[in-house]
Design an enzyme around this catalytic site. Structure first.
Site, PDB file in Angstrom:
ATOM      1  N   LYS A  54     -56.651 -30.365   7.569  1.00 53.22           N
ATOM      2  CA  LYS A  54     -57.611 -31.416   7.935  1.00 53.22           C
ATOM      3  C   LYS A  54     -56.898 -32.762   8.072  1.00 53.22           C
ATOM      4  CE  LYS A  54     -61.463 -28.905   5.923  1.00 53.22           C
ATOM      5  NZ  LYS A  54     -62.344 -28.654   4.776  1.00 53.22           N
ATOM      6  N   GLN A  98     -63.507 -31.117  -0.971  1.00 55.24           N
ATOM      7  CA  GLN A  98     -63.182 -29.724  -0.665  1.00 55.24           C
ATOM      8  C   GLN A  98     -63.826 -28.794  -1.694  1.00 55.24           C
ATOM      9  OE1 GLN A  98     -61.409 -28.661   2.126  1.00 55.24           O
ATOM     10  NE2 GLN A  98     -62.043 -26.632   1.454  1.00 55.24           N
ATOM     11  N   ASP A 121     -69.393 -33.561   6.246  1.00 57.18           N
ATOM     12  CA  ASP A 121     -69.567 -32.107   6.129  1.00 57.18           C
ATOM     13  C   ASP A 121     -71.034 -31.715   6.354  1.00 57.18           C
ATOM     14  OD1 ASP A 121     -67.347 -30.515   5.829  1.00 57.18           O
ATOM     15  OD2 ASP A 121     -67.180 -30.783   3.660  1.00 57.18           O
TER      16      ASP A 121
END
Ligand code: NDP
Length: 284
Positions: A54, A98, A121
């Site tokens: 990422k 994460q 997200d």
């Protein structure tokens, strides 16, 4: 005729080039560099790889990125403190924690601590609710990437039978909402579904998001169907494979995504897209 392969790497490259151009324009005209902050807790090797990818994708597209790593035994308060700091920082446009978090964390509490305007997200309850209402603000990256793949392959969605195997909050459920919004007739299957093959065999669009290697075999697929393989599984020999048995599926499906090189690269691409959107929304 064997299935046409939807190449996630090729599509991701094209979309990332567009995003890089837009990011450069935002910087040139407004002095804003889209910035993603990533928080990683613990030493899970898969999570470390995802975070590294990422951050690398951000750099390649001309985005800024910040990475904060914590040992697995860190007090949740320290992570929540960092999130509060990033929420308040106008130079940070997207915040990502994460997953999975270590067991002593309340993951929902952490996700809810992220400012919904920076929740790239799309996991904050406010953003989940907006998606449910058909007014999405941030679409979770994996299903968003799948929609881009369907669009790029020119798959007709209106009235199509869409069957999703897996009902997680990060893939299955938002996938269902997005396909529903495009007028598919949607079925969600899960571990308690009776006669899974009955459902998969009538799917025009079949999305597998389970985490079980090669569980969807060619005989479970309707001839000509579009098969999207979200699963990422590691085989005993160390190789990656999806939830779909590629070899038998490609003899039946009309379109098929590979693993690796399918949905994975598109997930990261849509993270960049969401970060750019978050940055653009800060403009007056
Ligand atoms: P979860 O473990 O959260 O969910 C798995 C789902 O599969 C659950 O809904 C579960 O049902 C269902 N399931 C389990 N066994 C069966 C079965 N035998 N038959 C039917 N359904 C079953 O996984 P995620 O959604 O987080 O991820 C799914 C897969 O996608 C994983 O391999 C993951 O690594 C991969 N992934 C890939 C991404 C990418 O970028 N390509 C991004 C995110 C995930 P129940 O709810 O009843 O338990």
């Amino acid at each position: 005729m064997p299935a046409q392969i939807i190449d996630g790497n090729v599509l991701a490259q094209a979309v990332r080039a567009e995003l890089a151009e837009k990011a450069a324009a935002l910087k040139a005209t407004q002095g804003i560099t889209p910035c993603l902050a990533v928080i990683l807790v613990g030493e899970d090797p898969a999570s470390q790889v995802y975070v590294r990818n990422k951050v690398a994708a951000c750099e390649k597209a001309g985005f800024a990125s910040l990475k904060f790593t914590y040992p697995a035994e860190v007090e949740p308060a320290a992570v929540l403190g960092k999130i509060a700091e990033l929420n308040a920082d106008p130079a940070v446009h997207g915040i990502l924690v994460q997953l999975p978090l270590p067991p002593h964390f309340d993951a929902d509490l952490v996700l809810e601590a992220i400012d919904p305007a920076k929740d790239v997200d799309g996991f904050h309850a406010e953003n989940v609710g907006a998606l449910m209402q058909g007014k999405p603000r941030f679409i979770p990256c994996t299903p968003y990437g799948v929609m881009k793949m369907l669009e790029s392959a020119g798959v007709p969605l209106k009235g199509a039978e869409a069957v999703i195997v897996g009902r997680s909050n990060i893939v299955g459920k938002p996938m269902a909402m997005l396909l529903l919004a495009q007028d598919c007739t949607v079925t969600l299957c899960h571990s308690r579904t009776q006669d899974l093959a009955f459902h998969t065999k009538r799917a025009d669009i079949l999305v597998a998001a389970v985490g079980r290697a090669k569980m969807i075999t060619g005989d479970m697929i309707k001839p000509g169907a579009v098969v999207i393989d979200v699963g990422i599984n590691r085989l005993p020999d160390g190789k990656l494979c999806g939830d779909v048995d590629f070899d038998s599926a490609k003899e039946v499906a009309g379109f098929l995504t590979p693993v690796p090189g399918g949905v994975g690269p598109m997930t990261i691409t849509m993270l960049l897209a969401n970060t750019l959107t978050a940055a653009e929304r800060t403009l007056p």
